[in-house]
Scaffold this motif. Structure first.
Motif, short mmCIF file in Angstrom:
data_model
loop_
_atom_site.label_atom_id
_atom_site.label_comp_id
_atom_site.label_asym_id
_atom_site.label_seq_id
_atom_site.Cartn_x
_atom_site.Cartn_y
_atom_site.Cartn_z
N SER A 92 0.50 -0.98 0.12
CA SER A 92 0.19 -0.48 -0.09
C SER A 92 0.84 1.35 0.01
O SER A 92 2.24 0.84 0.10
CB SER A 92 -0.93 -0.07 1.18
OG SER A 92 -1.73 1.14 1.47
N MET A 93 0.71 2.07 -0.58
CA MET A 93 1.43 3.65 -0.99
C MET A 93 1.09 4.73 0.65
O MET A 93 1.71 5.32 0.95
CB MET A 93 0.73 4.54 -1.75
CG MET A 93 0.59 3.57 -3.31
SD MET A 93 0.95 5.07 -4.32
CE MET A 93 -1.40 4.80 -4.44
N GLY A 94 -0.16 4.26 1.16
CA GLY A 94 -0.12 4.90 2.06
C GLY A 94 -2.64 4.41 2.73
O GLY A 94 -2.35 3.64 2.39
N LEU A 95 -2.63 5.16 3.44
CA LEU A 95 -4.49 4.97 4.46
C LEU A 95 -4.87 5.53 3.04
O LEU A 95 -5.41 6.71 3.20
CB LEU A 95 -4.69 6.11 5.31
CG LEU A 95 -6.35 5.60 5.98
CD1 LEU A 95 -6.07 4.46 6.01
CD2 LEU A 95 -6.23 6.73 7.02
N GLU A 96 -5.12 4.41 1.82
CA GLU A 96 -6.34 5.14 0.84
C GLU A 96 -6.96 4.23 0.87
O GLU A 96 -7.77 3.28 1.69
CB GLU A 96 -5.26 4.07 -0.06
CG GLU A 96 -3.77 4.90 -1.16
CD GLU A 96 -3.89 6.44 -1.27
OE1 GLU A 96 -4.95 6.52 -2.25
OE2 GLU A 96 -2.83 7.11 -0.89
N ALA A 97 -8.47 4.82 -0.19
CA ALA A 97 -9.93 4.66 0.31
C ALA A 97 -9.94 3.46 -0.04
O ALA A 97 -9.30 2.71 -1.61
CB ALA A 97 -10.35 5.40 -0.62
#
Length: 780
Positions: A92-97
């Motif tokens: 994951s790149m970060g907190l992504e929807a």
């Protein structure tokens, strides 16, 4: 999180030492009576692997279902939660929807599942207010307001090009935890271009210390993290020595065995007089104890963060081969970015991890492997399967624990599995190969230096191929592998080590059937079986690997070599998996090529049967006592093979309760058994169907052996699930049934002793007082 060693202080207090007399082990000057004070924010997020289980209920409740956790440290909640999102899902790149297709968003917000956080983010990004999300989820508004900040910054970044991102805007994104890769995806750029611009603008992370007292007193330990919410470093740059990348979150396929490897590497480096640094973010590990190494970075294992650390510190190199798949996956990107990777070249790691490149290498070396084809399209894969015949194995690259690896027995199954594999590993090729039914899997754990093998250990699986190696029961030394097969395995190992110029640990897996020995794969890293191999042989393979990577001599370590026979002597080691199906509501407790176990045990015995029974007992399985009933349901194709072990159970005095087709086949073979019905066929409230008998405590062991041809899929699933839910031992593999029946025969025949171990207190109670050297109330 605080750096305050609670267990250490509690132990001192229990010994009568007061708080004022106990030194703070971080500051080395203050006492333990100072309450910890933090100038940072810590977010701990669980790691779930529910997607690996068929029929598993994803609702969260009072029963724990996570298999690991991460701990992210930042100066704001936004920064820490974004770090945690990348830690718990390394891709994951970060907190992504993210939302579940076909389910209303409001419903996803209202139900606590392992994916709800990402649904909350989706709702905020789609324009829901904090109050609306709170009304559906009941999550505290403070947390939602912070997540809303992330959504707002993301929306603004999407309206800008990279050129338009000035220092204040870029600083705001980095302070909120956005990675360079995230920013690149929002602005239509590339990660390294974002990194270069950030560095040109002078926007660099600061190194901060965990010091327990919010910088009121200087810390004497290098317990560090990185943040963009700071203006200066707490420590000056120094020689970090050799940097070891840790295992990340415990998950199915990567657990404490890789932490053991990381810690063994650190200790070996320090024993050689070398400085060492550890990068990891798992609070459950020994490797994240700040006194294990000279420098601990409690931070991400991403390319961006590792490069930040390497550029900040002067490191002699980075070890990627002892932390499992996560460090292995960043080896090539780090290498291309100019970071020195210690041990085997990342180009060679890529050759082994890339299914197409490795299969092509095996062909060039003239070694045997199952027929294979790289996936370039569905039509070609289907044509290949039709040509070699089903079943076929779908194998994505750069994955751990067999993620998205599946055996396809039909065209429809192959189509579904191909889509799943390309989703899991979109940047790397998927290979389809012929699956060899009825073959035995054998593994080689080894260490090499400059392409020459310096340590080697062969172990075999009890289960036939088709069960993931992490779920298989391992036996060392191998008991059924012929000397011819061993010789072929060792020859192939030597050739692969030389071709890939391996320096460090590696693992190879082979399929053996008849006189055929075929290579499945080669992992140029420590495997999860290395601790078992090391402890069974009595020599540390990871210490040897650390020494060869540092170009040190290992000739004095008495390492087992290729061609050695009879090691270990006089005993056998068996490693058995542990499963958590009791906590995974609804999950089907049947094994396949994707790993499902969450732990393992290992035991020694004078022979394989004794070691197996000890291992089985150590997994909390209760041995069935004759003449108690054993419920048996076997798919037709396996019935002939099961006649022999089931006859053995009958001879031992067990009562066999069999479903209709199993009952008829065994009766035709002269094996006494009692017919029991499937629950769907039984008369209402009859109480004599197999599920009712399990629930009533009338069964001590369930043998349920399905195949892809099983027609009573739901009925057999209910039998397996009921056995798990009611704590009845369950066997779903025919080879394990055969081995266990043989072991029970020896045990009840008096050939195996010592299985009924006493607790320490029972032992004290039974021992003769005249033989003890301590008093009745003392431990000894």
């Amino acid at each position: 999180a605080t750096g305050y060693p609670l267990a250490y202080v509690a132990a001192k207090l229990s010994l009568g030492v007061d708080l004022v007399s106990i030194r703070n082990s971080v500051t080395k000057t203050t006492t333990a009576c100072f309450e910890p004070s933090l100038d940072y924010c810590v977010v701990k997020v669980p790691r779930w692997d529910l997607s690996k289980f068929n029929r598993a209920n994803t609702r969260l409740g009072s029963s724990m279902t996570s298999v690991g956790e991460v701990m992210a440290i930042g100066r704001t909640f936004e920064e820490a939660i974004q770090k945690a999102a990348r830690m718990v899902k390394p891709s994951s790149m970060g907190l992504e929807a993210s939302v579940e297709a076909g389910v209303a968003l409001e419903e996803q917000l209202s139900k606590a599942t392992n994916e709800r956080l990402y649904a909350v983010q989706a709702a905020l990004e789609q324009g829901m207010t904090v109050e609306q999300v709170h009304r559906h989820s009941r999550i505290d508004r403070w947390f939602l307001s912070k997540l809303h900040n992330i959504a707002r910054l993301k929306a603004k970044a999407r309206t800008l090009s990279l050129d338009a991102l000035d220092y204040p805007n870029l600083k705001a994104l980095k302070c909120a935890g956005f990675s360079d890769r995230q920013i690149a995806s929002y602005t239509g750029s590339q990660e390294m271009i974002v990194r270069r611009k950030r560095q040109q603008l002078g926007l660099l992370p600061c190194v901060k210390q965990i010091d327990t007292l919010a910088a009121e007193f200087p810390a004497a330990t290098n317990y560090l993290y990185m943040t963009y919410n700071g203006s200066e470093n707490d420590v000056s740059a120094e020689d970090a020595g050799v940097m070891v990348l840790g295992c990340g979150a415990y998950c199915i396929g990567s657990s404490v065995e890789f932490d053991w490897c990381g810690v063994s590497t650190i200790r070996a480096l320090r024993s050689m007089g070398l400085r060492s640094a550890m990068v990891n973010y798992n609070p459950e590990t020994v490797s994240t104890d700040y006194d294990e190494c000279d420098m601990l970075y409690f931070d991400e294992l991403s390319k961006e963060r590792i490069m930040d650390i390497v550029e900040m510190e002067t490191a002699d190199g980075v070890v990627v081969s002892v932390g499992g798949q996560i460090p292995n996956n960043v080896a090539l990107p780090l290498h291309k970015a100019g970071v020195r990777v210690v041990g085997t070249s990342p180009d060679m790691i890529d050759c082994a991890e890339d299914r197409f490149k490795f299969s092509a290498l095996v062909d060039r070396l003239g070694l045997s492997q199952p027929a294979w084809r790289e996936l370039t399209g569905e039509a070609e894969a289907l044509a290949f399967a039709e040509g070699v015949g089903y079943p076929v194995l779908v194998r994505p690259s750069y994955v751990l624990s067999g993620a998205a690896m599946n055996v396809a027995y039909t065209e429809a199954m192959l189509k579904a599995f191909l889509a799943q594999a390309t989703d899991v590993s979109p940047e790397h090729p998927v290979v389809v190969s012929k699956f060899i039914s009825g073959a035995r899997e054998v593994e080689m754990d080894a260490v090499a230096k400059d392409g020459k093998v310096v340590a080697a250990a062969v172990h075999e699986h009890v289960e036939n191929a088709g069960v993931h190696s992490g779920d298989a029961t391992l036996v060392l030394p191998p008991q059924t592998v012929s000397r011819y097969t061993l010789s072929r395995i060792e020859d192939a190992t030597a050739k692969i080590a030389e071709a890939l110029r391996i320096t460090g640990p590696f693992n190879m897996q082979f399929i053996c059937k008849g006189s055929e020995v075929m290579i499945i794969e080669c992992n140029l890293r420590a495997s999860r079986s290395v601790p078992f191999v090391s402890k069974t042989h009595g020599v540390d393979f990871i210490e040897a690997a650390a020494k060869v990577m540092m170009d040190r001599d290992v000739s004095d370590m008495r390492l087992p070599q290729l061609g050695d026979r009879g090691r270990p002597e006089a005993y056998v080691g068996v490693k058995a998996p542990m499963f958590s199906f009791t906590r995974l509501r609804g999950a089907d407790p049947v094994l396949g090529v994707e790993m499902a176990s969450t732990g393992e045990v290992a035991c020694f015995g004078v022979n394989m049967e004794e070691a197996l029974l000890k291992a089985v007992l150590s997994t909390n399985m209760k041995l069935p006592l004759p003449p108690r009933p054993v419920a048996v349901s076997v798919q037709e194709d396996l019935l002939d093979d099961m006649v022999h072990p089931l006859w053995q159970l009958h001879e031992l005095g067990y009562e066999l309760l069999c479903t209709p087709k199993t009952h008829k086949h065994l009766a035709d073979k002269g094996i006494p058994n009692r017919l029991v019905q499937y629950s769907s066929d039984a008369a209402k409230d009859d109480g004599d169907d197999v599920v009712s008998l399990i629930r009533a405590g009338g069964v001590q062991l369930v043998i349920n052996l399905p195949t892809y041809k099983s027609g009573r899929t739901t009925d057999n699933y209910i039998i397996r699930r009921t056995a798990v839910d009611f704590g009845v031992p369950l066997l779903t593999n025919p080879q394990l049934v055969t081995s266990l029946a043989r072991a029970l025969g020896k045990h009840y025949g008096g050939e195996i002793i010592g299985l009924d171990a006493d607790s320490l207190f029972d032992y004290y109670r039974k021992e003769d007082p005249s033989e003890t050297w301590s008093g009745p109330e003392e431990f000894h």
